[in-house]
Write a protein that holds these residues in place. Structure first.
Motif, PDB file in Angstrom:
ATOM      1  N   LEU A 219       9.659  25.604  45.550  1.00  0.00           N
ATOM      2  CA  LEU A 219      11.295  25.156  45.170  1.00  0.00           C
ATOM      3  C   LEU A 219      11.764  24.768  46.399  1.00  0.00           C
ATOM      4  O   LEU A 219      12.763  24.105  46.540  1.00  0.00           O
ATOM      5  N   GLY A 220      11.032  24.900  47.490  1.00  0.00           N
ATOM      6  CA  GLY A 220      11.415  24.573  48.853  1.00  0.00           C
ATOM      7  C   GLY A 220      12.379  25.424  49.542  1.00  0.00           C
ATOM      8  O   GLY A 220      13.255  25.172  50.349  1.00  0.00           O
ATOM      9  N   LEU A 221      12.394  26.844  49.065  1.00  0.00           N
ATOM     10  CA  LEU A 221      13.434  27.598  49.635  1.00  0.00           C
ATOM     11  C   LEU A 221      12.769  28.301  50.599  1.00  0.00           C
ATOM     12  O   LEU A 221      11.526  28.913  50.703  1.00  0.00           O
ATOM     13  N   ALA A 222      13.795  28.690  51.467  1.00  0.00           N
ATOM     14  CA  ALA A 222      13.143  29.314  52.920  1.00  0.00           C
ATOM     15  C   ALA A 222      12.889  31.039  52.491  1.00  0.00           C
ATOM     16  O   ALA A 222      13.525  31.425  51.403  1.00  0.00           O
ATOM     17  N   ASP A 223      12.180  31.704  53.179  1.00  0.00           N
ATOM     18  CA  ASP A 223      11.839  32.951  52.802  1.00  0.00           C
ATOM     19  C   ASP A 223      12.781  33.869  52.884  1.00  0.00           C
ATOM     20  O   ASP A 223      13.169  34.814  51.977  1.00  0.00           O
ATOM     21  N   HIS A 224      13.855  33.830  53.734  1.00  0.00           N
ATOM     22  CA  HIS A 224      14.966  34.803  53.747  1.00  0.00           C
ATOM     23  C   HIS A 224      15.941  34.404  52.466  1.00  0.00           C
ATOM     24  O   HIS A 224      16.903  35.315  51.938  1.00  0.00           O
ATOM     25  N   VAL A 225      16.090  33.219  51.975  1.00  0.00           N
ATOM     26  CA  VAL A 225      16.805  32.753  50.763  1.00  0.00           C
ATOM     27  C   VAL A 225      15.990  33.487  49.576  1.00  0.00           C
ATOM     28  O   VAL A 225      17.063  34.106  48.862  1.00  0.00           O
ATOM     29  N   ILE A 226      14.815  33.402  49.674  1.00  0.00           N
ATOM     30  CA  ILE A 226      14.102  34.312  48.407  1.00  0.00           C
ATOM     31  C   ILE A 226      14.347  35.552  48.406  1.00  0.00           C
ATOM     32  O   ILE A 226      14.498  36.246  47.362  1.00  0.00           O
ATOM     33  N   LYS A 227      14.143  36.165  49.614  1.00  0.00           N
ATOM     34  CA  LYS A 227      14.442  37.631  49.678  1.00  0.00           C
ATOM     35  C   LYS A 227      15.915  37.992  49.424  1.00  0.00           C
ATOM     36  O   LYS A 227      15.964  39.054  48.729  1.00  0.00           O
ATOM     37  N   TYR A 228      16.897  37.274  49.786  1.00  0.00           N
ATOM     38  CA  TYR A 228      18.129  37.475  49.270  1.00  0.00           C
ATOM     39  C   TYR A 228      18.351  37.318  47.747  1.00  0.00           C
ATOM     40  O   TYR A 228      19.081  38.368  47.202  1.00  0.00           O
ATOM     41  N   GLU A 229      17.657  36.576  47.103  1.00  0.00           N
ATOM     42  CA  GLU A 229      17.937  36.476  45.902  1.00  0.00           C
ATOM     43  C   GLU A 229      17.207  37.438  45.177  1.00  0.00           C
ATOM     44  O   GLU A 229      17.437  38.057  43.963  1.00  0.00           O
ATOM     45  N   TYR A 230      15.854  37.790  45.580  1.00  0.00           N
ATOM     46  CA  TYR A 230      15.088  38.700  44.898  1.00  0.00           C
ATOM     47  C   TYR A 230      15.597  40.339  45.171  1.00  0.00           C
ATOM     48  O   TYR A 230      15.722  41.141  44.181  1.00  0.00           O
ATOM     49  N   ASP A 231      16.167  40.653  46.322  1.00  0.00           N
ATOM     50  CA  ASP A 231      17.022  41.837  46.394  1.00  0.00           C
ATOM     51  C   ASP A 231      18.424  41.737  45.251  1.00  0.00           C
ATOM     52  O   ASP A 231      18.522  42.890  44.627  1.00  0.00           O
ATOM     53  N   GLY A 232      18.713  40.614  45.354  1.00  0.00           N
ATOM     54  CA  GLY A 232      19.944  40.646  44.502  1.00  0.00           C
ATOM     55  C   GLY A 232      19.387  40.833  42.864  1.00  0.00           C
ATOM     56  O   GLY A 232      20.290  41.595  42.179  1.00  0.00           O
ATOM     57  N   CYS A 233      18.170  40.608  42.541  1.00  0.00           N
ATOM     58  CA  CYS A 233      17.807  40.820  41.052  1.00  0.00           C
ATOM     59  C   CYS A 233      17.431  42.238  41.060  1.00  0.00           C
ATOM     60  O   CYS A 233      17.549  42.661  39.855  1.00  0.00           O
ATOM     61  N   MET A 234      17.018  42.853  42.237  1.00  0.00           N
ATOM     62  CA  MET A 234      16.917  44.464  41.887  1.00  0.00           C
ATOM     63  C   MET A 234      18.260  45.084  41.676  1.00  0.00           C
ATOM     64  O   MET A 234      18.467  46.007  41.136  1.00  0.00           O
ATOM     65  N   TYR A 235      19.227  44.555  42.651  1.00  0.00           N
ATOM     66  CA  TYR A 235      20.609  45.049  42.578  1.00  0.00           C
ATOM     67  C   TYR A 235      21.158  44.984  41.076  1.00  0.00           C
ATOM     68  O   TYR A 235      22.021  45.838  40.841  1.00  0.00           O
ATOM     69  N   ALA A 236      21.043  43.865  40.687  1.00  0.00           N
ATOM     70  CA  ALA A 236      21.663  43.345  39.396  1.00  0.00           C
ATOM     71  C   ALA A 236      20.999  43.857  38.363  1.00  0.00           C
ATOM     72  O   ALA A 236      21.191  43.512  37.050  1.00  0.00           O
ATOM     73  N   ASN A 237      19.650  44.586  38.457  1.00  0.00           N
ATOM     74  CA  ASN A 237      19.099  45.168  37.219  1.00  0.00           C
ATOM     75  C   ASN A 237      18.363  43.721  36.433  1.00  0.00           C
ATOM     76  O   ASN A 237      18.338  43.920  35.254  1.00  0.00           O
ATOM     77  N   PHE A 238      17.973  42.772  37.143  1.00  0.00           N
ATOM     78  CA  PHE A 238      17.273  41.751  36.684  1.00  0.00           C
ATOM     79  C   PHE A 238      15.610  42.235  36.794  1.00  0.00           C
ATOM     80  O   PHE A 238      14.591  41.718  36.124  1.00  0.00           O
ATOM     81  N   ILE A 239      15.280  42.634  37.825  1.00  0.00           N
ATOM     82  CA  ILE A 239      13.971  43.216  37.972  1.00  0.00           C
ATOM     83  C   ILE A 239      13.790  44.591  38.247  1.00  0.00           C
ATOM     84  O   ILE A 239      14.478  45.245  38.894  1.00  0.00           O
TER      85      ILE A 239
END
Length: 346
Positions: free
Chosen positions: A28-48
């Protein structure tokens, strides 16, 4: 959008490694640090959540991700509002993520709504039911008269969000009707109560880490199996592993704890008002499992369950919507002990 791609790829299969999510983001053209931020957010928010040594999208994520698209058309025209009910008055609240367009936020200010220092929350004190009725009518006039939105979520974020310089994209806080629920809470309530006494925040927000030894002692004290608790709590998105033999509660768990400890079931009602075609209306009413039986009966009357623990009430007129809201408000037990007649309908 990363969440849409995650739903497409992982709705019916496991996430075998973090690299799979990063690969989706890179496409999707996202930088790794952006992906990590969203991925960590998914863990924080009970998405993953972890399950049997791998990770998967939680049921909450599957529903919420779907709502991002299926309910997008309402985002500019619905009226999401929260009522905090007190004996002497009702406090009406809206949030920045609900209003989206700053032009309409100015209308709230014109109607004497106040806002907090972060400019994220708007509220107004209501002193009578006639004033409440007038406020709902004005909210519907400001927000409910707008047309349905038929462009993509990406276009909505670009139009109303903030342009990010480094990643050359846009970001926006846009609220969809989520919920907080936990299957493991009842089975391990005593264990959770000790944890919440010890820390009420996820580690990212200043909370305390939970050691395996500490959790083992809690489970022994409450005669619960440690392995059963860890499996249930992590699959439920209530705690997550942050290192070797170290854990943290999630933001999802912290939100559930806040709802319970603040006793929102005693005085809080959340609704969303939507106008349908031909001037008919839909009222979405947020459920709370701790509501009294009296409140539940009033909410359930003439409504049906829809996704994410909301009840749907269909009405021919806005007056019908207002009447339903007032019926629920007067069902709160607070009015059995106090009789502040400016708020009680006669």
């Amino acid at each position: 959008m990363l969440y849409r791609e995650m739903r497409k790829h992982f709705e019916n299969q496991n996430i075998n490694s973090d690299d799979e999510v990063f690969e989706l983001g890179r496409k999707l053209g996202l930088a790794d640090h952006v992906i990590k931020y969203e991925y960590d957010g998914c863990m924080y928010a009970n998405f993953i959540v972890p399950q049997n040594g791998v990770k998967r999208l939680s049921e909450k994520a599957k529903v919420d991700f779907k709502l991002y698209d299926s309910e997008l058309k309402y985002k500019l025209s619905e009226v999401p509002v929260t009522f905090d009910i007190y004996p002497e008055f009702i406090e009406t609240k809206m949030h920045r993520v609900d209003t989206i367009d700053r032009v309409y936020e100015e209308k709230l200010m014109e109607e004497k709504w106040s806002r907090n220092k972060t400019l994220q929350r708007y509220k107004k004190k209501i002193n009578s039911f006639s004033e409440l009725e007038n406020t709902i009518c004005k909210l519907n006039g400001a927000f409910g008269e707008r047309e349905e939105y038929h462009k993509s979520l990406e276009e909505l974020i670009t139009a109303y969000g903030t342009r990010r310089i480094h990643t050359k994209d846009s970001t926006a806080w846009i609220n969809f009707r989520g919920c907080y629920s936990s299957k493991s809470l009842n089975n391990f309530w005593r264990v959770y109560s000790h944890i919440f006494d010890y820390t009420d925040k996820a580690i990212e927000w200043g909370g305390e880490p939970l050691s395996l030894q500490y959790l083992s002692e809690l489970c022994d004290r409450e005669e619960k199996n440690l392995k059963d608790f860890l499996v249930a709590a992590m699959e439920d998105g209530m705690i997550r592993k942050i290192g070797k033999d170290m854990f943290s509660i999630t933001g999802h768990a912290a939100s559930i704890h806040k709802c319970i400890s603040s006793k929102y079931h005693l005085n809080r009602l959340s609704v969303i008002i939507r106008r349908k075609k031909k001037q008919r209306f839909i009222l979405l009413i947020g459920e709370n499992s701790l509501y009294s039986q009296k409140i539940k009966e009033v909410i359930y009357c003439d409504t049906k369950r829809v996704e994410n623990y909301w009840r749907l009430f269909e009405a021919d007129t806005l007056s019908d919507v207002i009447a339903k809201i007032m019926d629920i408000i007067t069902a709160f037990d607070i009015y059995e002990d106090y009789y502040y007649w400016p708020l009680i309908r006669t």
